[in-house]
Design a protein around this motif. Structure first.
Motif, PDB file in Angstrom:
ATOM      1  N   ALA A  78       0.838  -1.205   0.000  1.00  6.31           N
ATOM      2  CA  ALA A  78       0.000   0.000   0.000  1.00  6.31           C
ATOM      3  C   ALA A  78       0.873   1.255   0.000  1.00  6.31           C
ATOM      4  O   ALA A  78       0.603   2.229  -0.720  1.00  6.31           O
ATOM      5  CB  ALA A  78      -0.918   0.000   1.221  1.00  6.31           C
ATOM      6  N   ARG A  79       1.942   1.210   0.771  1.00  6.91           N
ATOM      7  CA  ARG A  79       2.823   2.376   0.834  1.00  6.91           C
ATOM      8  C   ARG A  79       3.486   2.630  -0.517  1.00  6.91           C
ATOM      9  O   ARG A  79       3.610   3.774  -0.959  1.00  6.91           O
ATOM     10  CB  ARG A  79       3.874   2.145   1.926  1.00  6.91           C
ATOM     11  N   LEU A  80       3.917   1.545  -1.147  1.00  5.37           N
ATOM     12  CA  LEU A  80       4.527   1.675  -2.477  1.00  5.37           C
ATOM     13  C   LEU A  80       3.525   2.274  -3.472  1.00  5.37           C
ATOM     14  O   LEU A  80       3.854   3.176  -4.248  1.00  5.37           O
ATOM     15  CB  LEU A  80       4.989   0.304  -2.983  1.00  5.37           C
ATOM     16  N   ALA A  81       2.303   1.777  -3.404  1.00  3.07           N
ATOM     17  CA  ALA A  81       1.287   2.239  -4.359  1.00  3.07           C
ATOM     18  C   ALA A  81       0.923   3.705  -4.132  1.00  3.07           C
ATOM     19  O   ALA A  81       0.506   4.393  -5.067  1.00  3.07           O
ATOM     20  CB  ALA A  81       0.049   1.352  -4.249  1.00  3.07           C
ATOM     21  N   GLU A  82       1.095   4.174  -2.889  1.00  3.94           N
ATOM     22  CA  GLU A  82       0.839   5.597  -2.623  1.00  3.94           C
ATOM     23  C   GLU A  82       1.939   6.467  -3.194  1.00  3.94           C
ATOM     24  O   GLU A  82       1.697   7.593  -3.634  1.00  3.94           O
ATOM     25  CB  GLU A  82       0.794   5.840  -1.110  1.00  3.94           C
ATOM     26  N   ALA A  83       3.181   5.940  -3.183  1.00  5.95           N
ATOM     27  CA  ALA A  83       4.330   6.758  -3.575  1.00  5.95           C
ATOM     28  C   ALA A  83       4.690   6.635  -5.055  1.00  5.95           C
ATOM     29  O   ALA A  83       5.188   7.581  -5.657  1.00  5.95           O
ATOM     30  CB  ALA A  83       5.538   6.382  -2.715  1.00  5.95           C
ATOM     31  N   PHE A  84       4.447   5.456  -5.630  1.00  6.55           N
ATOM     32  CA  PHE A  84       4.950   5.185  -6.986  1.00  6.55           C
ATOM     33  C   PHE A  84       3.919   4.450  -7.828  1.00  6.55           C
ATOM     34  O   PHE A  84       2.978   3.858  -7.309  1.00  6.55           O
ATOM     35  CB  PHE A  84       6.208   4.307  -6.939  1.00  6.55           C
ATOM     36  N   THR A  85       4.213   4.436  -9.142  1.00 10.97           N
ATOM     37  CA  THR A  85       3.434   3.565 -10.026  1.00 10.97           C
ATOM     38  C   THR A  85       4.402   2.656 -10.786  1.00 10.97           C
ATOM     39  O   THR A  85       5.571   3.010 -10.985  1.00 10.97           O
ATOM     40  CB  THR A  85       2.588   4.392 -11.026  1.00 10.97           C
ATOM     41  N   ILE A  86       3.923   1.489 -11.168  1.00  3.67           N
ATOM     42  CA  ILE A  86       4.680   0.630 -12.106  1.00  3.67           C
ATOM     43  C   ILE A  86       3.774   0.287 -13.286  1.00  3.67           C
ATOM     44  O   ILE A  86       3.925  -0.753 -13.935  1.00  3.67           O
ATOM     45  CB  ILE A  86       5.237  -0.658 -11.448  1.00  3.67           C
TER      46      ILE A  86
END
Ligand code: SAH
Ligand code: SF4
Length: 362
Positions: A53-61
């Motif tokens: 969730a934290r990754l998805a808040e900060a970045f996109t792939i």
């Protein structure tokens, strides 16, 4: 939102460290991206839901959306049109070579773009005639390769072995984007391709060639020469300006010394413009004594009405003349001509595609 691949691997490791996560998290994430073809963090089941969730808040792939895909040469050439947003699109081409008895290719090359349009304005180039719009980001360059590598993973075949920077744009005029993409394509935590499997083609940005030589990489270099003398070269490449053929040959020599790689000179053959036998002899004289190879590319008539492709007899005669004068030379085998997938003719087709949808195959 920032694309994760616009950061370097080291920056992402540092980001994880600042979040109190162990360093190996970066490796786990990129295993998903490059080896499993993940296009969202939620697929990364060995990460905690909180970290996903934290990754998805900060970045996109997120991948670049596919606008169209076309096939030629019995499926051995595939061209994809990818959406960059804001009305821009980029094309990327996969070419399979040397299939074995089961049809599995021995070599799979992806031709990628580094810019939307190009500022160099080469008279024979469809991209050059469109002018420059913008540089592609590292993530947008890598996304072109990932488009095909995900398909390979799904099909269990067509593993990519080679990358050529020969699509739209001048890679060394987008140095930062190009080198960041090369790092992702070659590092073991990224796509892990052999450095020798990657070739950068440049119109001749001397400072860029020098910088590339200092990177400690073993990637191949192609310098687009197109003429045996500076006057004609400046006519064909109006922005060549102060850069002379002597300087390019010197830069090639330096690159060979530093990287231990042979350099290729690309030469687009234009009927009655640069394809006379004495021009072949002059070219051979100029490059004598260096570890170079001449790649002749019969002109793809896409740029305008004033230039023509030489007939096969003239192409053969030019090649013979070069070889007789001691130069190492071949004629580039064209792929995907019927779907305009040949490198150097991409942009025109993109623009046409925007007004008139191209047929979708499969
Ligand atoms: N900007 C870089 C790389 C992209 S073009 C460069 O110029 O080298 C890739 C190759 O295609 C270059 O060698 C370029 O000169 C060649 N090319 C471009 N348009 C062409 C055309 N219409 N016919 C044949 N070759 C072309
Ligand atoms: Fe740009 Fe290369 Fe086309 Fe010249 S040939 S306009 S440098 S993409």
């Amino acid at each position: 939102m920032r694309h994760l691949l616009d950061l370097s691997y080291e920056e992402i490791e540092a980001e994880f460290a600042s979040w109190g996560e162990p360093r190996y998290r970066a490796k786990q994430v990129f295993d998903w991206v490059f080896r499993h073809g993940a296009t969202e963090f939620d697929a990364m089941t060995n990460l905690t839901p909180a970290l996903r969730a934290r990754l998805a808040e900060a970045f996109t792939i997120a991948p670049l959306p596919v606008l169209a895909e076309r096939r030629a040469d019995d499926g051995a050439t595939v061209k994809a049109l990818l959406d960059l947003g804001g009305g821009d699109a980029v094309e990327t081409v996969r070419m399979d070579y040397d299939p074995d008895e089961d049809g599995a290719p021995d070599r799979v090359t992806v031709c990628i773009s580094t810019q939307v349009g190009c500022a160099m304005g080469c008279r024979f180039c469809a991209t050059g005639l469109q002018g420059f719009t913008r540089n592609l980001s590292p993530a947008e360059i890598v996304a072109q390769v990932l488009h095909f590598s995900r398909a390979s993973l799904a099909a269990g075949t067509h593993r990519i072995t080679n990358i050529v920077f020969m699509g739209m744009g001048e890679p060394l005029a987008n140095y930062a984007g190009t080198i960041a993409a090369i790092r992702w394509l070659t590092r073991p935590e990224g796509l892990g391709l052999r450095q020798r499997g990657i070739t950068v083609s440049t119109v001749g940005v001397i400072r860029g060639i020098e910088r590339l030589a200092e990177e400690g990489l073993q990637i191949g270099l192609t310098i687009s020469l197109h003429a045996p003398d500076d006057e004609l070269r400046r006519n064909l490449i109006p922005t060549a300006g102060g850069t002379t053929i002597d300087q390019l040959i010197e830069a090639a020599r330096m690159y060979i010394d530093r990287c231990g790689r042979r350099v290729t000179f690309a030469y687009a053959l234009l009927d009655r413009v640069n394809d006379e036998p004495e021009q072949a002899r002059a070219l051979a004289r100029r490059i004598r004594g260096i570890q170079a190879h001449v790649n002749l590319i019969p002109y793809n008539p896409t740029a305008g009405p004033d230039l023509r492709r030489p007939n096969i007899g003239r192409v053969r005669a030019f090649l013979r003349e070069l070889q007789a004068a001691g130069a190492n030379a071949t004629v580039r085998i064209e792929r995907g001509v019927e779907i305009a997938a040949a490198c150097g003719q991409l942009r025109t087709d993109v623009q046409r595609a925007q007004t008139r949808p191209i047929a979708l195959v499969e």
